[in-house]
Enzyme design. Structure first.
Site, mmCIF file in Angstrom:
data_model
loop_
_atom_site.group_PDB
_atom_site.id
_atom_site.type_symbol
_atom_site.label_atom_id
_atom_site.label_comp_id
_atom_site.label_asym_id
_atom_site.label_seq_id
_atom_site.Cartn_x
_atom_site.Cartn_y
_atom_site.Cartn_z
ATOM 1 C CB SER A 176 -1.326 0.731 1.255
ATOM 2 O OG SER A 176 -0.153 0.371 2.238
ATOM 3 C CE LYS A 177 -0.294 7.066 -3.831
ATOM 4 N NZ LYS A 177 -1.369 6.618 -4.498
ATOM 5 N NE ARG A 178 -0.442 2.183 6.407
ATOM 6 C CZ ARG A 178 0.239 1.058 7.657
ATOM 7 N NH1 ARG A 178 0.934 1.429 8.287
ATOM 8 N NH2 ARG A 178 -0.845 -0.161 7.398
ATOM 9 C CB ALA B 159 4.688 2.189 -0.819
ATOM 10 C CB ALA B 160 5.191 6.156 3.129
#
Ligand code: GLU
Length: 491
Positions: free
Chosen positions: A256-258, A260-261
């Site tokens: 997910s984006k989170r 990935a961060a």
């Protein structure tokens, strides 16, 4: 090894940052093309203009070049089958769509977005899969043609067969049999006159004489539609290879984006540009991504030449691959050790410069053997070797105080160290080791304490490359000045 020269393509949409998945597909395409003496092509699929992100196309081209996957044909290099940007090919798709309408394989659809939305909602309520309800499929073609000629807004939909089955063949999965009643009359040309992927990619792969289509497994769902489109045109099919998807490190679902961060905070990323900035080598990234989906030994260290030699589409695997960043670190560190010193020097240099350091090339070359073994990523060079290029270092007083000693005793060590160093015309491993060992013996301090004070004084850090070799490189004036500063700090 296949004798037929393969024409392969990477066909990214410029809708965001270049992803690891694009890099891996590009790599396999490149390997197959190089191995067979064929061509590797870059095609920009920019027909969804709402999603096009400025700069994304450039990032893809830069990313491929950085990876060393130079394409033989593409928007900025040309080629015999261009243009290589789909928005520049719109008339071609319109012509091809018309061919399908004329042959009864496609039809204009005048349904408004509002109506389609209603239909979708009704279907969802009935817990059915949303699909086009076929209203315009049954229009009289002459009537439809009149409405088109009168300028009525419309799309073109592909007419999927309603009975029987579609058999599509994926090289990794074999025959995939789908009941035609599961298929949907998808839009192939939008109201703005631009094609959707379903039409554009099929047309281009045919026009560009692509022999092997390597693409993500997310296209398996519309794969039967695609083979129906190709068959409606009467074209030969390419070899289809749907590559395994990437899963997040836990193996449970996509990243997910989170997440990935989170990975980025930890010095890792699934985006090519980040990986470059984080100090990964192209060799490390390629080796790592190659093995996610290619059934060779998991720890196989390979150069690009070795990959070209060994690659085979028969050893690709359809099972999903969990992203493992520890393996990326491992491959990166391994490839750093394999680089010739001057090459590694050239690659670490920008990371020093990025920190505002002025780098002397001759000095840098001498440092390489001292830091190489300690690097996982290129940017680690700053943590280990930044002090070589700094005018002065600024250790804290606490760091200068040796383990189990107080400031007074640490000061005594620093002062003695200064005396020893001042008496030596040059310090190197041979000349430094003996007097300092003698001092350790006679003083009763242990080696860790004596060398600890000296290390922090000279390098400003508790962990450093071999100390005397480092001092030899930074030079007598500099290390004497640094030890003198440490003495002041400890006073
Ligand atoms: N534009 C498509 C994508 O970015 C390309 C898929 C393909 O390679 O055919 O997913």
């Amino acid at each position: 090894m296949s004798l037929q020269p393969a024409r392969t393509r990477i066909a990214p949409s410029p809708t965001g940052h270049m992803h690891l998945g694009t890099a891996r597909t590009a790599l396999y395409c490149y390997l197959l093309a190089k191995q067979t003496g064929g061509q590797f092509i870059l095609r920009i699929e920019d027909t969804d203009q709402k999603r096009t992100v400025p700069g994304a196309e450039q990032e893809i081209m830069d990313g491929l070049r950085w990876l060393g996957l130079q394409y033989d044909e593409g928007p900025d290099v040309g080629g015999a089958y261009g243009p290589y940007r789909q928005t520049e090919r719109r008339e071609l798709y319109q012509r091809r769509a018309q061919t399908l309408v004329d042959s009864g394989h496609a039809y204009p659809c005048f349904c408004s977005p509002e109506r389609l939305d209603e239909v979708r909602k009704e279907q969802m309520k009935r817990k059915e899969n949303p699909r086009y309800d076929g209203t315009c499929r049954n229009l009289d073609p002459a009537e439809a043609a009149r409405r088109v000629a009168a300028g009525e807004a419309h799309t073109i939909r592909f007419k999927v067969p309603q009975e029987g089955v579609t058999i599509a063949r994926d090289h990794l999965r074999g025959e995939i049999v789908t009941e035609n009643k599961q298929l949907n009359d998808q839009v192939i040309l939008k109201t703005d006159g631009l094609p959707t992927y379903h039409l554009a990619a099929m047309v281009d792969d045919h026009e560009m004489k692509i022999t092997h289509v390597l693409r993500g497994a997310e296209w398996l769902g519309t794969f039967p539609l695609h083979v129906n489109i190709i068959r409606a045109f009467g074209w030969d099919e390419p070899v289809w290879i749907h590559l395994s998807v990437f899963l997040k490190p836990s193996g449970k679902g996509k990243m997910s984006k989170r997440e990935a961060a989170e990975a980025l905070k930890d010095g890792h990323s699934i985006f090519v540009k980040d990986l470059q900035e984080l100090g990964f080598l192209r060799e490390g990234v390629l080796n790592w991504s190659a093995l996610m989906g290619w059934g060779v030994a998991e720890d196989e260290v390979m150069s690009i030449e070795q990959m070209i030699e060994r690659f085979s589409i028969d050893s690709l695997t359809p099972s999903p691959a969990a992203i493992n960043f520890q393996k990326l670190d491992h491959f990166n560190a391994t490839h750093i050790r394999l680089l010739p010193a001057d090459d590694l020097a050239a690659r670490v240099k920008p990371y020093f410069v990025r920190q505002g350091l002025v780098v002397d090339d001759a000095k840098l070359l001498k440092i390489i053997p001292l830091i190489r073994e300690r690097l996982t990523t290129l940017d680690d060079c700053v943590a280990f070797g930044g002090f070589f290029f700094q005018d002065s270092v600024s250790p804290t007083r606490e760091d200068l105080i040796a383990k189990n000693l107080d400031a007074q005793r640490s000061l005594e060590i620093a002062q003695k160290a200064y005396q020893i160093l001042e008496a030596l015309p040059v310090v190197n491993h041979e000349s430094g080791e003996t007097p300092f060992r003698e001092y350790v013996e006679s003083s009763g301090y242990n080696a860790g304490q004596v060398f600890g004070v000296l290390r922090v004084a000279v390098t400003g850090q508790k962990v450093s490359p071999p100390l005397f070799e480092s001092m030899e490189i930074i030079g007598r004036d500099v290390y004497l000045r640094r030890v003198a500063q440490a003495i002041e700090l400890l006073k």
